[in-house]
Design an enzyme around this catalytic site. Structure first.
Site, PDB file in Angstrom:
ATOM      1  N   SER A   1      94.589-111.024 -51.073  1.00 45.57           N
ATOM      2  CA  SER A   1      94.839-112.462 -51.242  1.00 45.57           C
ATOM      3  C   SER A   1      94.658-113.255 -49.949  1.00 45.57           C
ATOM      4  O   SER A   1      94.251-114.420 -49.989  1.00 45.57           O
ATOM      5  CB  SER A   1      96.246-112.691 -51.796  1.00 45.57           C
ATOM      6  OG  SER A   1      97.227-112.092 -50.977  1.00 45.57           O
TER       7      SER A   1
ATOM      8  N   HIS B   1      98.475-115.652 -46.691  1.00 42.54           N
ATOM      9  CA  HIS B   1      97.852-116.802 -47.360  1.00 42.54           C
ATOM     10  C   HIS B   1      97.659-117.954 -46.379  1.00 42.54           C
ATOM     11  O   HIS B   1      96.590-118.579 -46.335  1.00 42.54           O
ATOM     12  CB  HIS B   1      98.726-117.273 -48.530  1.00 42.54           C
ATOM     13  CG  HIS B   1      98.893-116.242 -49.600  1.00 42.54           C
ATOM     14  ND1 HIS B   1      99.832-116.355 -50.605  1.00 42.54           N
ATOM     15  CD2 HIS B   1      98.235-115.064 -49.820  1.00 42.54           C
ATOM     16  CE1 HIS B   1      99.737-115.302 -51.402  1.00 42.54           C
ATOM     17  NE2 HIS B   1      98.792-114.507 -50.939  1.00 42.54           N
TER      18      HIS B   1
END
Length: 276
Positions: free
Chosen positions: A201, A253
């Site tokens: 991610s 992230h």
């Protein structure tokens, strides 16, 4: 008027007409037997229109054309895209590096099921103070995903954005962005979780930031992320911070997204300075 394009798919034709309208071109659709003809009303803009046609022919399924239909309110549910087998679509829109990463992540996930997550972590986890010289560890945490759901979500996002970069900017650019994103997002997450973390991610957020800002600053790059999808991803990141969930790689992230934006800004600005 002058004819600029013939198509046999009415939905694609309407999407292109809607997109051209957002660019200030007025096109007329004429139906001739099984063919759809597109005519440019202002012949003085023929050269500009032909450049847009060339871009469209290279990638008629680019999200910008569908987005234009929704933006102008002319999307027609009754007109459908031609049906294409999933694997054929996957291969046609993805280069070798995009597909290679998908295969690699799936292989690592299968290995995790076979020998256990802890064993794979021992092989691939971010380096602790005694393993700094094991260079692969600076990048391999991005290959580990700890649930089937997260694996599928990450790979769908990876395919959507990595395929654009590889198709329009080349495999070298995708490799560079991916490698740096894996390193920087992993480093950011290691400051929170130590060595025991993993997931694609952070790289996905880096690609998202890169594709979005490159598309905004340099439209001719043909990179595009819909604003709604970007907003959803930012909301998800905000919820991760608000809830303090340990299972969400918030730092990865954030570092990934920031890196992607910085790389996009540099890549779109440096060539202009060199030309001066």
């Amino acid at each position: 008027m002058v004819r600029i394009l013939n198509l046999n798919n009415p939905r694609l034709a309407q999407a292109f007409v809607d997109y051209m309208a957002t660019q200030g071109f007025m096109l007329t659709i004429k139906h001739e037997s099984q063919e759809v003809q597109l005519w440019l009303e202002d012949e003085s803009r023929l050269e500009e229109a032909e450049k847009q046609v060339a871009l469209f022919v290279r990638d008629p399924l680019h999200p910008r054309y569908q987005a234009a239909s929704w933006q102008t309110g002319k999307a027609q549910p009754g007109l459908r895209m031609s049906h294409t087998p999933f694997m054929k679509t996957l291969r046609s829109r993805a280069g070798p590096l995009t597909i290679g990463m998908i295969v690699l992540c799936i292989a690592v996930y299968i290995l995790q099921q076979m020998v256990g997550f802890e064993q794979v972590m021992n092989w691939l986890a971010w380096p602790d103070s005694s393993r700094y010289l094991q260079v692969w560890r600076w990048f391999t945490p991005a290959l580990m995903n700890f649930s089937l759901f997260s694996l599928l979500i990450n790979l769908v996002w990876w395919w959507y954005m990595a395929s654009q970069i590889e198709q329009h900017l080349g495999s070298g650019k995708l490799f560079t962005v991916t490698l740096i994103a894996a390193l920087i997002s992993g480093w950011g997450q290691s400051m929170v979780n130590g060595s025991w973390f993993g997931g694609l991610s952070g790289v996905v957020y880096a690609l998202m930031g890169y594709v979005w800002l490159t598309g905004v600053l340099k439209p001719e790059s043909r990179l595009y992320v819909p604003g709604g999808l970007l907003a959803i991803s930012l909301i998800f990141m905000f919820i991760g911070y608000a809830t303090g969930g340990a299972a969400v790689a918030n730092a990865a992230h954030t570092f990934g997204l920031g890196l992607g934006l910085v790389m996009a800004f540099v890549d779109t600005r440096l060539p202009r300075k060199k030309r001066k």
